[in-house]
Motif scaffolding. Structure first.
Motif, PDB file in Angstrom:
ATOM      1  N   PRO D  58       0.769  -1.176  -0.088  1.00  0.00           N
ATOM      2  CA  PRO D  58       0.014   0.018  -0.069  1.00  0.00           C
ATOM      3  C   PRO D  58       1.065   1.412  -0.092  1.00  0.00           C
ATOM      4  CG  PRO D  58      -0.314  -1.297   2.068  1.00  0.00           C
ATOM      5  CD  PRO D  58       0.653  -1.977   1.158  1.00  0.00           C
ATOM      6  N   SER D  59       0.198   2.387  -0.386  1.00  0.00           N
ATOM      7  CA  SER D  59       0.857   3.584  -0.506  1.00  0.00           C
ATOM      8  C   SER D  59       0.776   4.230   0.834  1.00  0.00           C
ATOM      9  CB  SER D  59       0.761   4.442  -1.342  1.00  0.00           C
ATOM     10  OG  SER D  59       0.939   5.950  -1.236  1.00  0.00           O
ATOM     11  N   TYR D  60       1.850   4.697   1.809  1.00  0.00           N
ATOM     12  CA  TYR D  60       1.507   5.271   2.886  1.00  0.00           C
ATOM     13  C   TYR D  60       2.335   6.511   2.853  1.00  0.00           C
ATOM     14  CZ  TYR D  60       0.337   1.432   6.064  1.00  0.00           C
ATOM     15  OH  TYR D  60      -0.527   0.459   6.711  1.00  0.00           O
ATOM     16  N   CYS D  61       1.437   7.559   2.648  1.00  0.00           N
ATOM     17  CA  CYS D  61       2.042   8.935   2.399  1.00  0.00           C
ATOM     18  C   CYS D  61       2.871   8.901   1.215  1.00  0.00           C
ATOM     19  CB  CYS D  61       2.664   9.622   3.499  1.00  0.00           C
ATOM     20  SG  CYS D  61       1.681   9.544   4.909  1.00  0.00           S
ATOM     21  N   ALA D  62       2.533   8.352   0.057  1.00  0.00           N
ATOM     22  CA  ALA D  62       3.265   8.317  -1.210  1.00  0.00           C
ATOM     23  C   ALA D  62       4.711   7.489  -1.299  1.00  0.00           C
ATOM     24  CB  ALA D  62       3.586   9.613  -1.619  1.00  0.00           C
ATOM     25  N   LEU D  63       4.914   6.617  -0.212  1.00  0.00           N
ATOM     26  CA  LEU D  63       5.859   5.914   0.098  1.00  0.00           C
ATOM     27  C   LEU D  63       5.541   4.450   0.303  1.00  0.00           C
ATOM     28  CD1 LEU D  63       8.675   7.928   2.008  1.00  0.00           C
ATOM     29  CD2 LEU D  63       8.507   7.746  -0.495  1.00  0.00           C
ATOM     30  N   MET D  64       6.288   3.507   0.272  1.00  0.00           N
ATOM     31  CA  MET D  64       6.033   1.832   0.453  1.00  0.00           C
ATOM     32  C   MET D  64       5.831   1.951   1.974  1.00  0.00           C
ATOM     33  SD  MET D  64       9.460  -0.077  -0.003  1.00  0.00           S
ATOM     34  CE  MET D  64       9.805   0.592  -1.667  1.00  0.00           C
ATOM     35  N   THR D  65       5.425   1.014   2.628  1.00  0.00           N
ATOM     36  CA  THR D  65       5.186   1.166   4.111  1.00  0.00           C
ATOM     37  C   THR D  65       6.702   0.749   4.748  1.00  0.00           C
ATOM     38  OG1 THR D  65       5.090  -1.421   4.235  1.00  0.00           O
ATOM     39  CG2 THR D  65       3.050   0.000   4.053  1.00  0.00           C
ATOM     40  N   GLN D  93      -5.443   4.992  -1.232  1.00  0.00           N
ATOM     41  CA  GLN D  93      -6.658   5.255  -0.846  1.00  0.00           C
ATOM     42  C   GLN D  93      -7.381   6.534  -1.726  1.00  0.00           C
ATOM     43  OE1 GLN D  93      -6.179   5.832   3.618  1.00  0.00           O
ATOM     44  NE2 GLN D  93      -7.799   4.029   3.445  1.00  0.00           N
ATOM     45  N   TYR D  94      -6.525   7.121  -2.417  1.00  0.00           N
ATOM     46  CA  TYR D  94      -6.894   8.107  -3.281  1.00  0.00           C
ATOM     47  C   TYR D  94      -6.166   7.920  -4.684  1.00  0.00           C
ATOM     48  CZ  TYR D  94      -8.188  11.131   0.678  1.00  0.00           C
ATOM     49  OH  TYR D  94      -8.980  11.839   1.749  1.00  0.00           O
ATOM     50  N   THR D  95      -6.618   8.245  -6.043  1.00  0.00           N
ATOM     51  CA  THR D  95      -6.083   8.052  -7.171  1.00  0.00           C
ATOM     52  C   THR D  95      -4.798   8.843  -7.223  1.00  0.00           C
ATOM     53  OG1 THR D  95      -8.317   8.005  -8.250  1.00  0.00           O
ATOM     54  CG2 THR D  95      -6.610   8.680  -9.598  1.00  0.00           C
ATOM     55  N   HIS D  96      -4.812   9.716  -6.655  1.00  0.00           N
ATOM     56  CA  HIS D  96      -3.554  10.696  -6.414  1.00  0.00           C
ATOM     57  C   HIS D  96      -2.532  10.091  -5.366  1.00  0.00           C
ATOM     58  CE1 HIS D  96      -6.369  13.449  -4.369  1.00  0.00           C
ATOM     59  NE2 HIS D  96      -5.453  12.898  -3.259  1.00  0.00           N
ATOM     60  N   GLY D  97      -2.946   9.055  -4.729  1.00  0.00           N
ATOM     61  CA  GLY D  97      -2.314   8.794  -3.381  1.00  0.00           C
ATOM     62  C   GLY D  97      -1.030   8.121  -3.325  1.00  0.00           C
ATOM     63  N   GLY D  98      -0.291   7.989  -4.424  1.00  0.00           N
ATOM     64  CA  GLY D  98       1.220   7.641  -4.403  1.00  0.00           C
ATOM     65  C   GLY D  98       1.323   6.070  -4.892  1.00  0.00           C
ATOM     66  N   GLY D  99       0.235   5.615  -5.408  1.00  0.00           N
ATOM     67  CA  GLY D  99       0.678   4.080  -5.733  1.00  0.00           C
ATOM     68  C   GLY D  99       1.529   3.864  -6.762  1.00  0.00           C
ATOM     69  N   GLU D 100       1.775   4.629  -7.756  1.00  0.00           N
ATOM     70  CA  GLU D 100       2.474   4.580  -8.975  1.00  0.00           C
ATOM     71  C   GLU D 100       4.006   4.951  -8.278  1.00  0.00           C
ATOM     72  OE1 GLU D 100       1.288   7.728 -11.504  1.00  0.00           O
ATOM     73  OE2 GLU D 100      -0.389   6.514 -12.293  1.00  0.00           O
ATOM     74  N   MET D 101       4.264   5.740  -7.442  1.00  0.00           N
ATOM     75  CA  MET D 101       5.502   6.143  -6.986  1.00  0.00           C
ATOM     76  C   MET D 101       5.987   4.775  -6.078  1.00  0.00           C
ATOM     77  SD  MET D 101       5.570  10.257  -6.352  1.00  0.00           S
ATOM     78  CE  MET D 101       3.885  10.167  -5.746  1.00  0.00           C
ATOM     79  N   VAL D 102       5.181   4.233  -5.554  1.00  0.00           N
ATOM     80  CA  VAL D 102       5.489   3.054  -4.587  1.00  0.00           C
ATOM     81  C   VAL D 102       6.046   1.971  -5.732  1.00  0.00           C
ATOM     82  CG1 VAL D 102       4.451   1.088  -3.272  1.00  0.00           C
ATOM     83  CG2 VAL D 102       4.038   3.549  -2.666  1.00  0.00           C
ATOM     84  N   ILE D 103       5.203   1.946  -6.551  1.00  0.00           N
ATOM     85  CA  ILE D 103       5.826   0.882  -7.698  1.00  0.00           C
ATOM     86  C   ILE D 103       7.087   1.038  -8.341  1.00  0.00           C
ATOM     87  CG2 ILE D 103       5.274  -0.162  -9.991  1.00  0.00           C
ATOM     88  CD1 ILE D 103       2.300   0.059  -9.372  1.00  0.00           C
ATOM     89  N   GLN D 104       7.164   2.672  -8.433  1.00  0.00           N
ATOM     90  CA  GLN D 104       8.555   2.883  -9.229  1.00  0.00           C
ATOM     91  C   GLN D 104       9.612   2.608  -8.269  1.00  0.00           C
ATOM     92  OE1 GLN D 104       9.402   6.984 -10.048  1.00  0.00           O
ATOM     93  NE2 GLN D 104       9.813   6.552 -11.957  1.00  0.00           N
ATOM     94  N   SER D 105       9.479   2.770  -6.957  1.00  0.00           N
ATOM     95  CA  SER D 105      10.297   2.793  -5.794  1.00  0.00           C
ATOM     96  C   SER D 105      10.706   0.980  -5.695  1.00  0.00           C
ATOM     97  CB  SER D 105       9.779   3.013  -4.543  1.00  0.00           C
ATOM     98  OG  SER D 105      10.152   4.523  -4.550  1.00  0.00           O
ATOM     99  N   ILE D 106       9.836   0.206  -5.808  1.00  0.00           N
ATOM    100  CA  ILE D 106       9.971  -1.245  -5.700  1.00  0.00           C
ATOM    101  C   ILE D 106      10.608  -1.736  -6.865  1.00  0.00           C
ATOM    102  CG2 ILE D 106       8.850  -3.645  -5.749  1.00  0.00           C
ATOM    103  CD1 ILE D 106       6.623  -2.202  -3.917  1.00  0.00           C
TER     104      ILE D 106
END
Lengths: 168, 168, 168, 168
Positions: D58-65, D93-106
């Motif tokens: 999940p995205s937690y504040c736009a970063l991975m947990t 939790q939001y469309t702008h909520g950081g999921g893509e950036m989490v993926i990019q980091s992983i």
């Protein structure tokens, strides 16, 4: 022979030089035929037949150059890159100058185009190469000259070519 | 006096050293009172009263350390950072080692926490500092020693303090 | 009156619409005078006098458009953005379509240009807006229409204007 | 049988659900044996034998947990991931909520670990999946429920398994 393409945008010649070092490393692998191309003059036929493509740009304010961005969208998207091995490299004028973020952006684009992105990483032992090699030229930092980074580009090219051979 | 906090995670002492250089630059600005803190020992009261907070981490495989990630989520989120000036810095073992991406991640988190992120950028003239200063230590690259990057950290600290003063 | 500029690149009208919603939110704050501009037709004088500038692009393969990249480098760099409040927004055709990474790239560029980047973040309460608002249009995902995201753009604009006022 | 592992961190069950959809897509490919694992309970032997590994947070504040960050460094680095196909996914939790950036980091971390990162991208036709699938749960946005994203996860899993088979 396994074709490999190293494609770059370069104004001052630094990124061109880095591309040539990568190709040198690639060509040290038996069976590899690596060529470098400026984005202004890409042999599209060669790219289409290549097993892997590595793309590099200088960092301009921590982003790839406008010319590289335009080339990726207007040209590279239509060169059948899906399924090929993908890599990226960058040059910058300061150690904090954005080269890594340029590499990350290029890799992001390559993944979106369906490529398999690979750098060797820590899996190949030292020197560790993270997302791809970055060279700092000597204009801004007296202690940094592009030549100091030569080995990283050559080693990266060699590792990339070996992996391309393995999965072809 | 305007309080400024420089918070770091450090194992070998490199990132701690970089933090101290930033604080030195900050304290060269009249009216600034800058202190450095390890994430293991942050003076939360001081941070709450600070006009600006700069956060730094070594790059571990191109990401911030697990300890820094944990601290950001468990502690920093509850320190009232919203509205403060935010900055970031990093250390790495190779020029391509991920420092810039660590800075970008920390700044991303700071913006999500409601901070105003600032580095000075090219707006302050040379040396240009892009997202924040990155230092390479000498373990891996013989030509890079943390001391070579000292000035960037000091200059960054000074620019950051001036901007904090301006908007306070 | 405090001037605020919302600058966008738009082909289909989605990003233009999002820009107008942001300006609507900005103009709901007393004393704010927000205007929107296509990158093809920016009133440079207005931008130079603005307290804050928000820049938006559709995601093209997870990167900003080539036109936006070119504009940032050829034009925006010379518009005196240093010291202004900076923000970013994006549109995309899928929820996973790269809008957040476009925002992160624009903010990175803004920080390099010396801007102070701000989104409100979780510091403003719900709805949390992370790096900036992203809208998904309805071409690809039947359940997503740009209108569903309207409120986020308006709220973001209002928060941005309040902060610009506070630090001016 | 070709082993494939989908590894996740999950608190509320959303990311676990997404992982199971990916595994379902993988298992629709003949010869694939996909299993899901929480980071708290990974079958390391299975992972070592796997041809591909997909990691989600999940995205937690736009970063991975923090837990995922810790697991990547303390555990995943020592599981012999080099040379395997790598993928990533996220929830937010939001469309702008950081999921893509989490993926990019992983993905960044996976490339540093020597993996070959792949998403299918636009190379597989519609639906385009950029860096990896992102699901938005219904807590914050009434019009978004995780189920709406089910197909993307399943399709992504299927594409990933086909590619893993092709290069094994």
């Amino acid at each position: 022979m396994m074709k490999l393409a190293v494609i770059y945008d370069s104004r001052t010649g630094n990124t061109k030089q880095a591309a040539e070092w990568i190709a040198e490393g690639m060509n040290s692998v038996e069976g590899a035929d690596a060529l470098t191309f400026s984005i202004a003059d890409v042999d599209e036929e060669f790219v289409r037949e290549a097993a892997g493509v590595v793309i590099g740009s200088p960092s301009y304010c921590a982003l790839m150059t406008p010319q590289m961005r335009t080339w990726l969208f207007d040209k590279a998207m239509h060169m059948g890159l899906a399924g090929k091995l993908g890599g990226a490299f960058a040059t910058e004028q300061y150690t904090h100058g954005g080269g890594e973020m340029v590499i990350q952006s290029i890799l992001t684009n390559e993944i979106v185009y369906g490529m398999l992105c690979y750098s060797g990483g820590v899996g190949c032992g030292k020197p560790y190469i993270h997302l791809g090699p970055v060279g700092v030229n000597g204009n801004m930092e007296a202690h940094n000259r592009l030549e100091l980074y030569r080995d990283y580009f050559v080693i990266y090219g060699e590792r990339f070519a070996r992996k391309a051979q393995e999965i072809s």
